[in-house]
Design a protein around this motif. Structure first.
Motif, short mmCIF file in Angstrom:
data_model
loop_
_atom_site.label_atom_id
_atom_site.label_comp_id
_atom_site.label_asym_id
_atom_site.label_seq_id
_atom_site.Cartn_x
_atom_site.Cartn_y
_atom_site.Cartn_z
N PHE A 118 8.17 6.36 -10.36
CA PHE A 118 9.43 6.26 -11.32
C PHE A 118 8.97 8.03 -12.14
O PHE A 118 8.08 7.19 -12.19
CB PHE A 118 9.28 5.24 -12.42
N ASN A 119 9.65 8.68 -12.05
CA ASN A 119 9.32 10.63 -12.01
C ASN A 119 10.13 10.92 -12.97
O ASN A 119 11.17 10.92 -13.06
CB ASN A 119 8.12 11.56 -11.60
N ASN A 120 9.45 12.55 -13.08
CA ASN A 120 10.36 12.76 -13.64
C ASN A 120 11.07 14.24 -13.24
O ASN A 120 12.36 15.11 -13.98
CB ASN A 120 9.44 13.62 -14.99
N GLU A 121 11.27 14.18 -11.83
CA GLU A 121 11.97 15.20 -11.46
C GLU A 121 13.25 14.00 -10.34
O GLU A 121 13.29 12.64 -10.92
CB GLU A 121 11.13 15.15 -10.04
N ASN A 122 14.24 15.30 -10.07
CA ASN A 122 15.51 14.73 -9.38
C ASN A 122 15.45 14.19 -8.00
O ASN A 122 14.93 15.84 -7.28
CB ASN A 122 16.75 15.31 -9.82
N ASP A 123 14.67 13.53 -7.04
CA ASP A 123 14.23 13.26 -6.19
C ASP A 123 15.21 12.01 -5.01
O ASP A 123 15.44 11.59 -5.57
CB ASP A 123 12.48 13.95 -5.79
N PHE A 124 14.77 12.37 -3.79
CA PHE A 124 14.98 11.49 -2.81
C PHE A 124 14.50 11.30 -1.57
O PHE A 124 14.58 12.42 -1.19
CB PHE A 124 16.59 11.40 -2.46
N SER A 125 13.89 10.30 -1.32
CA SER A 125 13.27 10.50 -0.18
C SER A 125 13.30 9.25 1.19
O SER A 125 13.90 7.79 0.72
CB SER A 125 11.70 10.61 -0.26
N ALA A 126 13.28 8.95 2.72
CA ALA A 126 13.57 8.08 3.14
C ALA A 126 12.91 8.26 4.63
O ALA A 126 12.29 9.25 4.28
CB ALA A 126 15.26 8.31 3.67
N GLN A 127 11.94 7.02 5.15
CA GLN A 127 11.01 7.36 5.82
C GLN A 127 11.79 6.06 6.73
O GLN A 127 12.64 4.55 5.98
CB GLN A 127 10.70 6.71 5.78
N ALA A 128 11.50 6.12 8.05
CA ALA A 128 11.49 4.60 9.63
C ALA A 128 10.75 5.06 10.48
O ALA A 128 10.39 5.46 10.84
CB ALA A 128 13.41 5.66 9.99
N SER A 129 10.76 3.94 10.59
CA SER A 129 9.54 3.80 12.02
C SER A 129 9.94 2.18 12.30
O SER A 129 10.46 1.38 12.25
CB SER A 129 8.38 3.28 11.29
N TYR A 130 9.76 2.61 13.84
CA TYR A 130 9.69 1.44 14.97
C TYR A 130 8.70 1.20 15.66
O TYR A 130 7.92 2.32 15.73
CB TYR A 130 10.49 1.58 16.14
N GLN A 131 8.56 -0.39 15.87
CA GLN A 131 6.83 -0.55 16.47
C GLN A 131 6.97 -1.30 17.93
O GLN A 131 7.93 -2.24 18.02
CB GLN A 131 5.83 -1.58 15.56
N ASN A 132 6.22 -0.87 18.54
CA ASN A 132 6.88 -1.73 20.18
C ASN A 132 6.53 -3.04 19.95
O ASN A 132 7.18 -3.80 20.06
CB ASN A 132 6.13 -1.04 21.61
N LEU A 133 5.43 -3.20 20.08
CA LEU A 133 4.37 -4.70 19.62
C LEU A 133 5.15 -5.95 19.07
O LEU A 133 5.36 -5.06 17.70
CB LEU A 133 3.19 -4.83 18.94
N GLY A 134 6.22 -6.36 19.14
CA GLY A 134 7.04 -7.40 18.21
C GLY A 134 8.30 -6.78 18.03
O GLY A 134 9.68 -7.29 17.23
N GLU A 135 9.04 -5.63 18.69
CA GLU A 135 9.59 -4.81 17.95
C GLU A 135 10.49 -5.23 17.13
O GLU A 135 11.02 -5.82 17.04
CB GLU A 135 10.85 -5.54 18.86
N GLY A 136 9.45 -3.99 15.62
CA GLY A 136 9.40 -4.38 14.60
C GLY A 136 10.43 -3.30 14.41
O GLY A 136 9.96 -1.17 14.89
N ILE A 137 10.94 -3.01 13.90
CA ILE A 137 11.14 -2.42 12.78
C ILE A 137 10.73 -1.74 11.09
O ILE A 137 11.66 -2.95 10.44
CB ILE A 137 13.27 -1.79 12.80
#
Length: 211
Positions: free
Chosen positions: A62-81
């Motif tokens: 929670f900050n004083n800027e107007n910002d947006f960020s996103a992140q996505a990842s996939y793991q092969n072991l256990g087929e995790g997202i």
């Protein structure tokens, strides 16, 4: 036992209401944090219930800027997202903040002892979600107001099923914590200020098993 640790997010207690269980898995993503502080040792005199072994204090991004960020990842072991989004927006209505995280993985179905029967496996599948919405407004005469909503959900396998050798993937447990809060703060002069915080914690636990 993690019911003896207190977890605060922006000063709000987010322990599960049942036995004060602390969120320790993927239902609480560290990615959306700006700061993490740890207090080790008994702290119930200062923080109250469930702070017997320590306190974890988390600050959101929670900050004083107007910002947006996103992140996505996939793991092969256990087929995790995993997918995360967060952002801040400043407008005439005040300061808006939103964070969302989704995590899901399949069970590795590892055999467990002592006889490593194919009928008894380790079910560690998991599906977790985190939602945090916060609206902050400042006024000259009435003070500062913050309205927030925090939701933590985790659905996971029961691990090594304890009722027999015929474990099935349907054995699972669901944890859900939904917290809404309203806080007010006003500084009258250099020596006097006042604050009020209203918090509602609606937590549920549901276990499902078949044998």
């Amino acid at each position: 036992e993690n019911n003896k640790y207190l977890v605060l997010l922006d000063g709000i207690r987010i322990n599960h209401a049942r036995a004060n269980k602390a969120p320790v898995e993927n239902e609480l993503p560290l990615w959306m944090l700006s700061k993490l502080e740890l207090l080790r040792g008994p702290a119930s005199a200062l923080y109250g219930q469930s702070a017997f072994l320590g306190v974890t204090s988390l600050d959101s991004a929670f900050n004083n800027e107007n910002d947006f960020s996103a992140q996505a990842s996939y793991q092969n072991l256990g087929e995790g997202i995993r997918a995360n989004v967060k952002g801040n927006l400043h407008s005439q209505f005040g300061h808006s903040y939103l964070a969302y995280s989704h995590y899901q993985k399949e069970s590795n179905n590892a055999l467990v002892g002592p006889n490593f029967s194919s009928l008894q496996k380790y079910y560690d599948d998991q599906k977790s979600e985190f939602i945090y919405a916060r609206q902050h407004a400042e006024t000259d005469n009435l003070g500062n107001f913050t309205l927030g909503y925090i939701e933590l959900n985790r659905q996971s396998g029961l691990g090594e099923h304890w009722t027999g050798d015929f474990s099935v993937p349907e054995n699972q447990i669901d944890w859900a914590t939904k917290i809404s809060y309203l806080s007010w703060q006003k500084t009258f002069n250099e020596k006097f200020s006042a604050s009020i915080k209203l918090v509602n914690n609606d937590s549920t636990e549901q276990g499902i098993f078949s044998n």
